[in-house]
Enzyme design. Structure first.
Site, short mmCIF file in Angstrom:
data_model
loop_
_atom_site.label_atom_id
_atom_site.label_comp_id
_atom_site.label_asym_id
_atom_site.label_seq_id
_atom_site.Cartn_x
_atom_site.Cartn_y
_atom_site.Cartn_z
N HIS B 64 2.04 -11.51 -8.31
CA HIS B 64 2.71 -11.42 -6.89
C HIS B 64 3.95 -11.83 -6.72
O HIS B 64 4.94 -11.32 -5.86
CB HIS B 64 1.44 -12.04 -6.09
CG HIS B 64 0.39 -11.36 -5.74
ND1 HIS B 64 -0.92 -11.88 -6.17
CD2 HIS B 64 -0.11 -10.13 -5.42
CE1 HIS B 64 -1.88 -10.72 -6.04
NE2 HIS B 64 -1.24 -9.68 -5.57
N ASP B 157 2.37 -2.48 -3.88
CA ASP B 157 1.31 -3.31 -4.71
C ASP B 157 0.06 -2.40 -4.84
O ASP B 157 -1.02 -2.73 -4.02
CB ASP B 157 1.29 -4.41 -3.85
CG ASP B 157 0.25 -5.43 -4.25
OD1 ASP B 157 -0.10 -5.19 -5.51
OD2 ASP B 157 -0.19 -6.36 -3.96
#
Lengths: 283, 283
Positions: B64, B157
């Site tokens: 992340h 993502d």
């Protein structure tokens, strides 16, 4: 018929890898350990010692190039190299790429590793029979202790600190290696994964700081190792890892294409770790 | 009672990971996919979608931080961010570290991912309820197409190019993203492992070359992903990845300790691939 080889990773609790294998090519127990060679579905041939994956034809270049080429290209003129462990022959192959290297001493305690790899994985082990290579089937720690001021480069290409390689992760061995190096010598050792084994690595770096002016850690990708990477210590008596590499590569006569992983840029960047790891290891 | 969760990796034949789990916290089938959350022995909590590990508390920071902070620190003034996928909330958390960011639009097709992660993995998902975050439970490809010239940063993502995320690996989607960016916007996308999926990555880079002046690939370590790493595309309409990062970090007011992986040096290093991969991707 394919089946799955399951690695039992004693040093990484709670995670393990499975590799699909099609044939067991060799399986025996030597005086020192259990040895197996497999044919795999998608990774070429694979060497397993005491149930731990040592190398596959798919990604062994990453490990062997990076453990060898980094000290070799950091040194001004490597002529005499000692490899401790390394019976699979991959490190021997890498050292011989340098014309300056006149002698490679392979000090592997278990001759059966060399024999099995020569027979089943010649892409990796085939250069062990080169006339510049001298094989010593002896205890590497004792060898280093008994050869002061002898080597330009020492590569400790060992398995994990459990079983026959345990002594290779202890201070007296590092002291022997420092003494076995000439005054501008470099020691590189297999040093585990910085995300899974930070405690072991910090201990190795503390040994390095006591013995060498330059004590660093670097790493590369190896998909078949736990966590997908492996690192190395870089302990140098004189030259930093990035001091000579541009000049040395330019003058080496070695083509970039002889390496799959190593390059001047990859060499330099391999020492940059994530932020928290840099703070943990060096501050 | 501990048992082993075995990942079935459709995109990596012949290799798979096993993670020791102690409890299944959630298991359901949404309109889009199978969702599971586990407690593990040594990796914290783990999210699994359609039998593929998405993230664990042990190493999600690497993924992340690197998918978000690299475009955010490469951009001169990121204010409006679109996250496509990212229902686990980890990317939302990273974007909100920047005071300049005024709006984060999370476009996740499956609301159940967000709900389950909020309930079971608040360390990752907890910031999804922040007032700067706007959740849209819609098709990300359609959203990008319908919002031209809107975003400073787009972060894709996504899961792998099998199942609901397949469209996110195709040219029309990249064209929509380019158009949804402002004239100095940056697109970063999850882009697999350069040792295992070079073919997919080269196709993505070929899309990038057609649409953006700057088209690059970078990577980081994630031990619980196949092969232990994951990469990203970096497609930028104006600024290179290393052009502004020193200045931007110095002026951001964000402390180095807020990141476990990202640092100015690790940001720059992440773009250096092994020699053969650099030649394969860029020459």
């Amino acid at each position: 018929m394919a089946e799955w080889f399951t690695e039992q990773l004693a040093i990484v609790p709670g995670m393990r890898a499975q590799i699909e294998v099609t044939k067991k090519l060799a399986s025996e127990r030597s005086q020192f350990q259990k040895l197996e060679v497999y044919e795999t579905t998608s990774l070429g041939r694979m060497l397993v010692l005491d149930d731990v994956i040592q190398c596959t034809e798919f990604d062994e270049q990453s490990y062997h190039e990076m453990i060898c080429q980094v000290p070799l290209f950091a040194h001004p003129n490597p002529q005499k190299v000692l490899i401790i462990g390394g019976g699979d022959g991959g490190s021997v192959r890498e050292c011989l790429k340098h014309k300056s290297v006149q002698e490679v001493h392979l000090c592997e305690i278990d001759k059966r590793v060399v024999d099995l790899c020569l027979e089943h994985i010649p892409s990796m082990a085939g250069k062990v029979t080169d006339p510049r290579v001298h094989c010593h089937y002896e205890d590497g720690a004792a060898w280093a202790k008994n050869h002061p001021d002898t080597y330009d480069i020492i590569i400790v290409d060992s398995s994990d600190p459990i079983g026959p390689a345990e002594v290779l992760f202890q201070f007296p061995f590092y002291e022997s290696c420092r003494n076995a190096l000439k005054s501008d010598g470099i020691l590189a050792t297999q040093a585990e994964n910085f995300l899974l084994h930070a405690k072991i690595i910090k201990e190795l770096l503390s040994f390095g700081k006591k013995l060498f002016p330059i004590s660093r850690y670097y790493y590369t990708q190896v998909p078949t190792y736990p966590g997908g990477m492996i690192g190395f210590t870089f302990f140098s008596r004189k030259h930093a890892h990035d001091e000579l590499v541009d000049k040395r590569f330019a003058e080496s006569g070695i083509k970039a294409e002889e390496f799959r992983f190593w390059s001047v840029d990859f060499h330099k960047k391999a020492f940059t770790l994530p932020g928290a790891t840099m703070r943990d290891f060096y501050s």
